[in-house]
Design an enzyme around this catalytic site. Structure first.
Site, PDB file in Angstrom:
ATOM      1  N   GLU A  65     -12.324  11.965  26.986  1.00 14.81           N
ATOM      2  CA  GLU A  65     -11.303  11.110  27.614  1.00 14.81           C
ATOM      3  C   GLU A  65     -11.516   9.623  27.311  1.00 14.81           C
ATOM      4  O   GLU A  65     -10.717   8.776  27.743  1.00 14.81           O
ATOM      5  CB  GLU A  65     -11.306  11.320  29.138  1.00 14.81           C
ATOM      6  CG  GLU A  65     -10.727  12.656  29.587  1.00 14.81           C
ATOM      7  CD  GLU A  65     -11.666  13.830  29.372  1.00 14.81           C
ATOM      8  OE1 GLU A  65     -12.890  13.659  29.520  1.00 14.81           O
ATOM      9  OE2 GLU A  65     -11.171  14.929  29.042  1.00 14.81           O
ATOM     10  N   CYS A  87     -22.057  10.132  26.036  1.00 13.47           N
ATOM     11  CA  CYS A  87     -23.228  10.849  25.540  1.00 13.47           C
ATOM     12  C   CYS A  87     -22.842  12.311  25.353  1.00 13.47           C
ATOM     13  O   CYS A  87     -22.461  12.980  26.317  1.00 13.47           O
ATOM     14  CB  CYS A  87     -24.376  10.718  26.540  1.00 13.47           C
ATOM     15  SG  CYS A  87     -25.792  11.753  26.148  1.00 13.47           S
ATOM     16  N   VAL A  88     -22.903  12.764  24.119  1.00 16.00           N
ATOM     17  CA  VAL A  88     -22.587  14.164  23.839  1.00 16.00           C
ATOM     18  C   VAL A  88     -23.862  14.838  23.329  1.00 16.00           C
ATOM     19  O   VAL A  88     -24.467  14.385  22.351  1.00 16.00           O
ATOM     20  CB  VAL A  88     -21.466  14.305  22.790  1.00 16.00           C
ATOM     21  CG1 VAL A  88     -20.935  15.736  22.789  1.00 16.00           C
ATOM     22  CG2 VAL A  88     -20.334  13.320  23.052  1.00 16.00           C
ATOM     23  N   HIS A  95     -18.495  23.069  21.204  1.00 16.93           N
ATOM     24  CA  HIS A  95     -17.884  21.975  21.953  1.00 16.93           C
ATOM     25  C   HIS A  95     -18.325  20.616  21.418  1.00 16.93           C
ATOM     26  O   HIS A  95     -17.537  19.694  21.293  1.00 16.93           O
ATOM     27  CB  HIS A  95     -18.304  22.096  23.435  1.00 16.93           C
ATOM     28  CG  HIS A  95     -17.164  22.002  24.372  1.00 16.93           C
ATOM     29  ND1 HIS A  95     -16.491  23.097  24.844  1.00 16.93           N
ATOM     30  CD2 HIS A  95     -16.554  20.926  24.914  1.00 16.93           C
ATOM     31  CE1 HIS A  95     -15.521  22.700  25.639  1.00 16.93           C
ATOM     32  NE2 HIS A  95     -15.537  21.384  25.700  1.00 16.93           N
ATOM     33  N   PHE A 120     -17.835   1.858  19.245  1.00 18.21           N
ATOM     34  CA  PHE A 120     -18.369   3.222  19.369  1.00 18.21           C
ATOM     35  C   PHE A 120     -19.772   3.180  19.996  1.00 18.21           C
ATOM     36  O   PHE A 120     -20.770   2.979  19.308  1.00 18.21           O
ATOM     37  CB  PHE A 120     -18.424   3.856  17.975  1.00 18.21           C
ATOM     38  CG  PHE A 120     -18.828   5.300  17.965  1.00 18.21           C
ATOM     39  CD1 PHE A 120     -17.908   6.304  18.209  1.00 18.21           C
ATOM     40  CD2 PHE A 120     -20.139   5.669  17.687  1.00 18.21           C
ATOM     41  CE1 PHE A 120     -18.272   7.645  18.187  1.00 18.21           C
ATOM     42  CE2 PHE A 120     -20.522   7.006  17.662  1.00 18.21           C
ATOM     43  CZ  PHE A 120     -19.585   7.990  17.917  1.00 18.21           C
TER      44      PHE A 120
HETATM   45  C1  DLZ Z   1     -17.080  20.061  28.336  1.00 17.15           C
HETATM   46  C2  DLZ Z   1     -18.087  19.061  27.870  1.00 17.15           C
HETATM   47  C3  DLZ Z   1     -19.290  19.500  27.277  1.00 17.15           C
HETATM   48  C4  DLZ Z   1     -19.623  20.946  27.075  1.00 17.15           C
HETATM   49  N1  DLZ Z   1     -20.235  18.627  26.901  1.00 17.15           N
HETATM   50  C5  DLZ Z   1     -19.997  17.290  27.064  1.00 17.15           C
HETATM   51  C6  DLZ Z   1     -20.971  16.355  26.653  1.00 17.15           C
HETATM   52  O1  DLZ Z   1     -22.072  16.670  26.172  1.00 17.15           O
HETATM   53  N2  DLZ Z   1     -20.667  15.043  26.828  1.00 17.15           N
HETATM   54  C7  DLZ Z   1     -19.469  14.600  27.364  1.00 17.15           C
HETATM   55  O2  DLZ Z   1     -19.268  13.389  27.468  1.00 17.15           O
HETATM   56  N3  DLZ Z   1     -18.561  15.487  27.769  1.00 17.15           N
HETATM   57  C8  DLZ Z   1     -18.783  16.809  27.648  1.00 17.15           C
HETATM   58  N4  DLZ Z   1     -17.847  17.716  28.049  1.00 17.15           N
HETATM   59  C9  DLZ Z   1     -16.628  17.225  28.741  1.00 17.15           C
HETATM   60  C10 DLZ Z   1     -15.484  16.792  27.794  1.00 17.15           C
HETATM   61  O3  DLZ Z   1     -15.758  15.508  27.235  1.00 17.15           O
HETATM   62  C11 DLZ Z   1     -14.167  16.705  28.600  1.00 17.15           C
HETATM   63  O4  DLZ Z   1     -14.344  15.865  29.721  1.00 17.15           O
HETATM   64  C12 DLZ Z   1     -13.704  18.065  29.086  1.00 17.15           C
HETATM   65  O5  DLZ Z   1     -13.648  18.985  28.027  1.00 17.15           O
HETATM   66  C13 DLZ Z   1     -12.322  17.938  29.738  1.00 17.15           C
HETATM   67  O6  DLZ Z   1     -12.065  19.065  30.431  1.00 17.15           O
END
Ligand code: DLZ
Length: 162
Positions: A65, A87-88, A95, A120
């Site tokens: 988002e 942070c991902v 995902h 970024f």
């Molecule tokens: C769903 C999800 C997952 C599995 N992992 C992360 C993450 O590591 N970091 C992050 O910022 N958001 C994650 N999300 C949430 C998605 O960004 C998003 O908010 C949802 O898919 C919306 O339903």
């Protein structure tokens, strides 16, 4: 390969950010990480002359988002640049790939569409420790780096307008 410390930079190469105005969008996923990134950005912006009232902070649920949150800033607030912090962390499913791809592409498009800097500030790591190390840990703080980049890019844009 040695990892760059994200908080180390040449202060002399950073212009004054007095009178600049910034938006910061922070993802709430892994908020123990992303709130530390936001803290880093806030401290660094203020260190270079930005006043409290010229820093606007908003939150979105996850990194996916961030793009839309930043677009709201561009359309509804008078800011010179927007810093996107998230942070991902790699999990068991794909995902990670989809979120990273989406936010990277989204930020690129925002930069082009609005002709203003969208920075970024998203950590994309294999595990939580790597993220902690880059959110005020042994490798510095990505939020610091994002703030310095934002200031430099606003200054660059302003240099063309003079
Ligand atoms: C769903 C999800 C997952 C599995 N992992 C992360 C993450 O590591 N970091 C992050 O910022 N958001 C994650 N999300 C949430 C998605 O960004 C998003 O908010 C949802 O898919 C919306 O339903």
């Amino acid at each position: 390969m040695a990892t760059k410390n994200l908080s180390e930079y040449n202060v002399n190469l950073v212009p004054s950010a007095k009178n600049m105005r910034f938006g910061i969008v922070v993802a709430e996923w892994h908020k123990h990480i992303t709130f530390a990134l936001a803290e880093g950005s806030l401290i660094t912006l203020k260190k270079h002359g930005v006043s409290d009232e010229d820093i606007l902070v908003k939150y979105v649920p996850g990194s996916f988002e961030l793009t839309l949150g930043a677009q709201f800033f561009a359309e509804m607030e008078n800011v010179d640049a927007i810093i996107l912090l998230g942070c991902v962390i790699q999990g068991e499913t794909r995902h990670f790939d989809f979120i990273c791809q989406s936010v990277t592409q989204g930020i690129t498009e925002l930069n082009i569409k609005y002709k203003k800097p969208f920075i970024f500030g998203v950590l994309t790591t294999d595990n939580e420790q790597q993220a902690i190390d880059r959110a005020g840990g042994i490798h510095g703080n990505k939020g610091d780096e994002a703030a310095v980049t934002a200031i430099k890019m606003v200054n660059l844009k302003n240099s063309f307008l003079k």
